[in-house]
Motif scaffolding. Structure first.
Motif, PDB file in Angstrom:
ATOM      1  N   PHE A 363       0.592  -1.158  -0.111  1.00  0.00           N
ATOM      2  CA  PHE A 363      -0.315   0.240  -0.047  1.00  0.00           C
ATOM      3  C   PHE A 363       1.101   1.679   0.077  1.00  0.00           C
ATOM      4  N   THR A 364       0.456   1.949  -1.131  1.00  0.00           N
ATOM      5  CA  THR A 364       1.476   3.346  -1.036  1.00  0.00           C
ATOM      6  C   THR A 364       1.038   4.395  -1.101  1.00  0.00           C
ATOM      7  N   TYR A 365       1.371   5.127   0.355  1.00  0.00           N
ATOM      8  CA  TYR A 365       1.118   6.178   1.177  1.00  0.00           C
ATOM      9  C   TYR A 365       1.896   7.730   0.267  1.00  0.00           C
ATOM     10  N   ALA A 366       0.589   8.467  -0.541  1.00  0.00           N
ATOM     11  CA  ALA A 366       1.156   9.596  -1.354  1.00  0.00           C
ATOM     12  C   ALA A 366       0.948  10.874  -1.139  1.00  0.00           C
ATOM     13  N   PRO A 367       1.944  11.466  -1.010  1.00  0.00           N
ATOM     14  CA  PRO A 367       1.989  12.817  -0.551  1.00  0.00           C
ATOM     15  C   PRO A 367       0.700  13.638  -1.376  1.00  0.00           C
ATOM     16  N   SER A 368       0.543  14.749  -0.353  1.00  0.00           N
ATOM     17  CA  SER A 368      -0.507  15.429  -0.835  1.00  0.00           C
ATOM     18  C   SER A 368       0.494  16.509  -2.524  1.00  0.00           C
ATOM     19  N   GLY A 369      -1.371  16.780  -3.380  1.00  0.00           N
ATOM     20  CA  GLY A 369      -0.779  17.657  -4.523  1.00  0.00           C
ATOM     21  C   GLY A 369      -0.350  19.114  -4.294  1.00  0.00           C
ATOM     22  N   SER A 370      -0.107  19.529  -5.244  1.00  0.00           N
ATOM     23  CA  SER A 370      -0.120  21.204  -5.316  1.00  0.00           C
ATOM     24  C   SER A 370      -0.870  21.411  -6.510  1.00  0.00           C
ATOM     25  N   ALA A 371      -1.941  22.226  -6.268  1.00  0.00           N
ATOM     26  CA  ALA A 371      -2.330  22.978  -7.354  1.00  0.00           C
ATOM     27  C   ALA A 371      -1.673  24.258  -7.466  1.00  0.00           C
ATOM     28  N   SER A 372      -1.370  24.974  -8.569  1.00  0.00           N
ATOM     29  CA  SER A 372      -0.674  26.102  -8.058  1.00  0.00           C
ATOM     30  C   SER A 372      -1.449  27.535  -9.322  1.00  0.00           C
ATOM     31  N   SER A 373      -1.958  26.931 -10.465  1.00  0.00           N
ATOM     32  CA  SER A 373      -2.478  27.789 -11.159  1.00  0.00           C
ATOM     33  C   SER A 373      -3.456  26.976 -12.317  1.00  0.00           C
ATOM     34  N   ILE A 374      -4.746  27.560 -12.555  1.00  0.00           N
ATOM     35  CA  ILE A 374      -5.788  27.189 -13.473  1.00  0.00           C
ATOM     36  C   ILE A 374      -5.829  28.244 -15.177  1.00  0.00           C
ATOM     37  N   ASN A 375      -5.152  27.305 -16.275  1.00  0.00           N
ATOM     38  CA  ASN A 375      -6.278  28.356 -17.041  1.00  0.00           C
ATOM     39  C   ASN A 375      -6.923  27.965 -18.516  1.00  0.00           C
ATOM     40  N   PRO A 376      -7.448  28.700 -18.525  1.00  0.00           N
ATOM     41  CA  PRO A 376      -7.690  29.996 -18.130  1.00  0.00           C
ATOM     42  C   PRO A 376      -8.794  30.301 -16.128  1.00  0.00           C
ATOM     43  N   ALA A 377      -8.111  31.320 -16.514  1.00  0.00           N
ATOM     44  CA  ALA A 377      -9.497  31.478 -14.760  1.00  0.00           C
ATOM     45  C   ALA A 377     -10.263  32.262 -14.954  1.00  0.00           C
ATOM     46  N   VAL A 378     -11.080  32.681 -16.075  1.00  0.00           N
ATOM     47  CA  VAL A 378     -12.382  33.104 -16.092  1.00  0.00           C
ATOM     48  C   VAL A 378     -12.875  32.367 -17.595  1.00  0.00           C
ATOM     49  N   GLY A 379     -14.356  32.461 -17.439  1.00  0.00           N
ATOM     50  CA  GLY A 379     -15.211  31.577 -18.396  1.00  0.00           C
ATOM     51  C   GLY A 379     -16.366  31.732 -18.378  1.00  0.00           C
ATOM     52  N   PRO A 380     -17.103  31.069 -19.453  1.00  0.00           N
ATOM     53  CA  PRO A 380     -18.633  30.992 -19.868  1.00  0.00           C
ATOM     54  C   PRO A 380     -19.545  30.522 -18.285  1.00  0.00           C
ATOM     55  N   THR A 381     -20.302  31.161 -17.843  1.00  0.00           N
ATOM     56  CA  THR A 381     -21.092  30.807 -17.056  1.00  0.00           C
ATOM     57  C   THR A 381     -21.851  29.526 -17.205  1.00  0.00           C
ATOM     58  N   ALA A 382     -21.977  28.825 -18.965  1.00  0.00           N
ATOM     59  CA  ALA A 382     -22.159  27.653 -19.031  1.00  0.00           C
ATOM     60  C   ALA A 382     -21.559  26.601 -18.967  1.00  0.00           C
TER      61      ALA A 382
END
Length: 534
Positions: A363-382
């Motif tokens: 059984f492997t203990y995985a370290p927590s990930g890191s999310a540094s950016s999202i692209n694009p950061a803006v988009g349609p409501t739909a």
């Protein structure tokens, strides 16, 4: 293998996304059985129904949706209330149901109406009805929520429906009385059971062509795929068997005998157990992938529910992850459910019973990930657009949440994943979180939903074809404008406010009225003939 008695003539079976319960539609007795996956017992029954045939479960497992074929309706039950709380009228003889990944839409095939009902699960209303082939039965939606697949039994075809337009965008032939449909988790393949040919068709979703035809048992009905994309399982109604298909080689590697007239089939999220309804025996067969453990990785903080299968496991006295003891939640002769203790690295898991200690499983203990950016950061409501999330240790990402709305991730690398943005409830910022095998990523990102623009007017609507004049454009939701175009010619612009911007009219090779179009993060808007060159 375990055999569990349920109601009369069980057909559909659905697995709760949390992996705690399975639900069985007993079409002959008008009930839905709730099976506890931990101790393999029927804990209760939901109802009443008339003729329940197929089921779907909301992403949080709180709601169970059931097609009621003789009343032409979908019924909603709250699991904790143990009763039907809502009824939605659909087409004639609803046969199957699929729930979108975010739980916002339900897709129901209406066998005797040749249609697909698209239901808004939030309001319990039918949004639209899509004409498909004759006698539609099986239905599946892909993990991105962008396409729905419907098996048309009498037409020998598969309809491909875009969830963006709610229209049929392709019809694939070459099937033989298709009944069941399943989509691989990576969305690359669709599996269709051909009940009249005793085969399964494998369809490439990119080219929309059949790439393999696999012989299975007699009269195959239900089909399901494993979450790791490695296996497909087929219930053979006529031969009382389940075919195990290796998805890599498109070959049957094992045939397992089950009860009489198997119909529906489902697999637990961890891939350990396969549940099969035996419509001619009023039972459910639980097939265990013996001598396995799943999941085989989890966060270093512990808390992962781990299922261990094998033989001689009754009366277990302890389960250890290396030297750390794991709490035992459920214990049967062939299975144990435990909770992983905290740990680091790779731990060897062993079960101790009065008969001795088992062979270890890693059984492997995985370290927590890191999310540094999202692209694009803006988009349609739909929603429906694709975003890229960069970070580290993302290779085990299993969920992306936009607020509470699920977007299944596609792994690009350990540093990058992509996801299809789910529709937003309203414009504005929403938190984005990523969950990996190591738990919740350390950062919370922000994504902003933007309503589509509405261009309403120009301060000056005429001018020389030489261009160069500065005019104001007015409207709604203009704050994220990325381009202003006069008849295909891009104009320099400056955003003043959410309802106005200034643009330099570009020179034009022609005179006369031209369209003016603005593009924003929320979409586009056009004023037809809005500006006239003189």
């Amino acid at each position: 293998m375990f055999t569990i008695p349920v109601g009369t003539k069980p057909l559909g079976v659905a697995m709760g996304p949390l992996g705690l319960h399975a639900y069985v539609a007993n079409s002959g007795s008008g009930t839905v059985s709730v099976l506890d996956i931990g101790d393999l017992t029927v804990s209760t029954a939901l109802g009443p129904y008339n003729t329940p045939t197929a089921l779907g479960v909301s992403p949080d497992s709180s709601l169970v949706y059931t097609t009621d074929s003789t009343t032409n309706a979908v019924r909603t039950a709250q699991k904790d209330v143990l009763a039907v709380t809502d009824t939605i009228a659909v087409g004639n003889t609803p046969a199957a149901i699929a729930v979108s990944p975010g739980g916002i839409r339900l897709y129901v095939t209406n066998e005797n109406s040749a249609t697909l009902s698209v239901i808004n699960a939030l309001t319990s209303t039918v949004l639209t009805t899509v004409p498909v082939g004759t006698q539609p039965t099986g239905v599946a939606v892909n993990a991105g929520g962008l396409e729905v697949y419907v098996a048309n039994t009498a037409d020998n075809t598969l309809s491909v429906i875009s969830t963006v337009t709610n229209t049929v965008v392709a019809t694939i032939g070459g099937m033989s009385a298709p009944l069941g449909v399943a989509v691989s988790r990576d969305t690359l393949h669709v599996y269709v059971t051909n009940s009249a040919a005793n085969t399964v068709s494998v369809i490439d979703t990119g080219t929309r062509t059949i790439t393999a035809t696999i012989p299975v048992g007699t009269t195959p009905w239900g089909v399901v795929t494993s979450s790791d994309n490695l296996w497909a399982y087929v219930a053979n109604h006529g031969s009382d068997t389940v075919s195990v298909i290796d998805a890599t080689t498109s070959t049957v590697t094992e045939t397992i005998a089950v009860g009489h007239q198997p119909a529906g089939i489902a697999v637990t999220p961890n891939g350990v157990d396969i549940y099969v309804t035996n419509s001619g025996a009023n039972t459910v067969s639980v097939i265990q992938t013996l001598n396995q453990m799943a999941p085989t990785l989890g966060p270093q903080s512990g808390g992962t529910k781990v299922t261990i299968t094998g033989t001689g496991l009754a009366n277990a006295t302890s389960v250890h992850f290396d030297n750390a003891s794991a709490p035992i939640i459920a214990n049967a002769a062939n299975r144990i459910l435990v909770v992983s203790p905290p740990g680091v690295g790779v731990a060897q898991v062993a079960v101790t019973t009065p008969g001795g200690t088992s062979n270890p499983k890693p059984f492997t203990y995985a370290p927590s990930g890191s999310a540094s950016s999202i692209n694009p950061a803006v988009g349609p409501t739909a929603g429906r657009n694709i975003v890229t999330i960069d970070g580290s240790k993302l290779a085990t990402a299993n969920a992306v949440l936009f607020g509470t709305r699920l977007a299944p991730p596609l792994i690009v690398s350990d540093q990058q994943i992509t996801a299809a943005v789910p529709p937003g409830a309203a414009p504005g910022p929403t938190p984005v979180t990523v969950t990996t095998a190591g738990g919740l990523a350390t950062e919370t990102l922000t994504y902003t939903y933007v309503d589509p623009p509405g261009l309403t007017g120009l301060s000056t609507s005429t001018g020389s074809q030489v261009g160069g004049g500065v005019i104001d454009l007015t409207g709604l939701n203009l704050g994220t404008v990325t381009s202003v175009v006069f008849n295909g010619l891009h104009a320099l612009f400056s955003v003043g406010a959410d309802n106005t911007l200034a643009a330099v009219v570009p020179p034009s090779p022609i005179t006369g009225p031209v369209d003016v179009t603005v593009t924003t993060a929320g979409g586009t808007s056009t004023l037809p003939g809005g500006y006239t060159y003189t």
